[in-house]
Design an enzyme around this catalytic site. Structure first.
Site, mmCIF file in Angstrom:
data_model
loop_
_atom_site.group_PDB
_atom_site.id
_atom_site.type_symbol
_atom_site.label_atom_id
_atom_site.label_comp_id
_atom_site.label_asym_id
_atom_site.label_seq_id
_atom_site.Cartn_x
_atom_site.Cartn_y
_atom_site.Cartn_z
ATOM 1 N N ASP A 29 2.836 6.769 -0.274
ATOM 2 C CA ASP A 29 1.494 6.176 -0.195
ATOM 3 C C ASP A 29 0.397 7.235 -0.059
ATOM 4 O O ASP A 29 0.625 8.304 0.513
ATOM 5 C CB ASP A 29 1.457 5.223 1.013
ATOM 6 C CG ASP A 29 0.221 4.332 0.995
ATOM 7 O OD1 ASP A 29 -0.320 4.079 -0.092
ATOM 8 O OD2 ASP A 29 -0.191 3.893 2.083
ATOM 9 N N ASN A 77 1.552 -4.835 -5.775
ATOM 10 C CA ASN A 77 0.689 -3.860 -6.456
ATOM 11 C C ASN A 77 0.124 -4.365 -7.792
ATOM 12 O O ASN A 77 -0.813 -3.776 -8.330
ATOM 13 C CB ASN A 77 1.409 -2.515 -6.649
ATOM 14 C CG ASN A 77 1.578 -1.722 -5.372
ATOM 15 O OD1 ASN A 77 2.538 -0.970 -5.213
ATOM 16 N ND2 ASN A 77 0.645 -1.861 -4.428
HETATM 17 C C1 IPE Z 1 3.019 0.499 -0.367
HETATM 18 O O1 IPE Z 1 1.750 1.014 -0.463
HETATM 19 C C2 IPE Z 1 3.646 0.437 -1.727
HETATM 20 C C3 IPE Z 1 3.949 1.721 -2.336
HETATM 21 C C4 IPE Z 1 3.756 2.897 -1.826
HETATM 22 C C5 IPE Z 1 4.549 1.646 -3.635
HETATM 23 P P1 IPE Z 1 0.453 0.092 -0.594
HETATM 24 O O2 IPE Z 1 -0.695 1.009 -0.700
HETATM 25 O O3 IPE Z 1 0.642 -0.889 -1.678
HETATM 26 O O4 IPE Z 1 0.471 -0.685 0.800
HETATM 27 P P2 IPE Z 1 -0.737 -1.293 1.643
HETATM 28 O O5 IPE Z 1 -1.537 -2.149 0.699
HETATM 29 O O6 IPE Z 1 -1.523 -0.153 2.182
HETATM 30 O O7 IPE Z 1 -0.061 -2.064 2.733
HETATM 31 C C1 IPE Z 2 0.702 4.735 -3.512
HETATM 32 O O1 IPE Z 2 -0.592 5.223 -3.393
HETATM 33 C C2 IPE Z 2 1.083 4.427 -4.933
HETATM 34 C C3 IPE Z 2 1.236 2.997 -5.224
HETATM 35 C C4 IPE Z 2 1.119 2.033 -4.357
HETATM 36 C C5 IPE Z 2 1.526 2.625 -6.593
HETATM 37 P P1 IPE Z 2 -1.849 4.259 -3.335
HETATM 38 O O2 IPE Z 2 -2.296 3.988 -4.719
HETATM 39 O O3 IPE Z 2 -1.559 3.060 -2.509
HETATM 40 O O4 IPE Z 2 -2.906 5.184 -2.612
HETATM 41 P P2 IPE Z 2 -3.941 4.737 -1.507
HETATM 42 O O5 IPE Z 2 -3.148 4.124 -0.384
HETATM 43 O O6 IPE Z 2 -4.862 3.747 -2.143
HETATM 44 O O7 IPE Z 2 -4.617 5.994 -1.098
HETATM 45 MG MG MG Z 3 -1.741 2.660 -0.533
#
Ligand code: IPE
Ligand code: IPE
Ligand code: MG
Length: 249
Positions: A29, A77
């Site tokens: 993340d 997502n």
């Molecule tokens: C969790 O991250 C999913 C992945 C890293 C693939 P998210 O960014 O989707 O989670 P939330 O929304 O912060 O809980």
């Molecule tokens: C994790 O990084 C990747 C996926 C969930 C696909 P994020 O895209 O959630 O990055 P932040 O949390 O918005 O910084």
């Molecule tokens: Mg994230």
């Protein structure tokens, strides 16, 4: 000199009483914030994150981790803007192709957990091929969680178990915790000993809810593209100091 350190971990595990996890989960993340901090589009963060996925995966294999599960795309997502989702799909294709040859050298077995039927036929074909071509290898097992959600995984397991009861293959009294475990995507694999979440978020975000019953958690303030092999080494040292009791004393 993280690589040397890793060798030390590997070779002196007994001397130093370092306990390595058998199975590590990583919630990758923070890609979007990493990009925003640099004034870049979020997709640039995903590219940097995908590159780091390759580095950290090979490192885990090198130090002797048996199972690694990375959370790449959740069932939630899809809510993201269309251009971000399509950039991610493009990246998955590109990285799967590239990672295939990388991981071959390390004898890594690549598996996918999640509902992959939601992806394009092209991506599904690549997923199938990756699994097929790596199935007979003998190295670390890498689970890539794509369109993965633990609630979805549990609902599927419940439905399959219900159908088995309905058809007389299984009786209600026979249903145990092992029955549930053996109907999850991770059937046959040990539960994760350690889950690492970079990006400073203190939540599980629908990742391995059942499997994480006694998992140790390490949350770091770094964003995933900045998470280094040194960070992994220090997480492993921290894990090694934890006293896991599993409800005992
Ligand atoms: C969790 O991250 C999913 C992945 C890293 C693939 P998210 O960014 O989707 O989670 P939330 O929304 O912060 O809980
Ligand atoms: C994790 O990084 C990747 C996926 C969930 C696909 P994020 O895209 O959630 O990055 P932040 O949390 O918005 O910084
Ligand atoms: Mg994230």
């Amino acid at each position: 000199m993280s690589f040397l350190f890793s060798r030390r971990i590997k070779h002196s595990r007994k001397d130093d009483n370092l306990v390595l996890p058998e199975h590590i989960g990583i919630i990758m993340d923070g890609n979007g914030r990493w990009a925003s901090k640099r004034g870049l589009p979020r997709s640039a963060g995903h590219t940097a994150g995908a590159q780091n996925f390759r580095t950290i995966t090979r490192y885990c294999s090198d130090i002797g981790i048996r199972y690694l599960t990375v959370y790449a795309f959740s069932t939630e997502n899809w809510k993201r803007p269309e251009d971000e989702v399509s950039a991610l799909m493009k990246l998955f294709k590109q990285y799967l192709e590239e990672a295939l040859s990388d991981f071959k050298d390390d004898s890594i077995v690549v598996r996918f957990i999640g509902d992959t039927s939601a992806f394009s036929p092209e991506l599904q074909e690549l997923i199938e091929r990756t699994q097929r071509e790596s199935a007979d290898r003998e190295g670390m097992v890498l689970n890539i969680a794509m369109n993965y959600g633990s609630r979805d995984e549990l609902v599927r397991a419940v439905k399959t178990i219900a159908n088995e009861v309905k058809s007389g293959q299984l009786s209600v009294d026979e249903i145990s915790a092992d029955t549930v475990s053996s109907h999850l995507y991770t059937a046959g694999q040990p539960d994760p000993d350690l889950i690492i979440r970079p990006s400073g978020e203190y939540r599980i975000s629908n990742f391995m809810l059942w499997q994480a019953a006694y998992t140790e958690f390490i949350i770091l303030d770094k964003l995933w593209p900045d998470f280094s092999t040194e960070d992994l080494d220090s997480a492993l040292r921290e894990f090694s100091r934890r006293n896991r009791r599993f409800g005992g004393v």
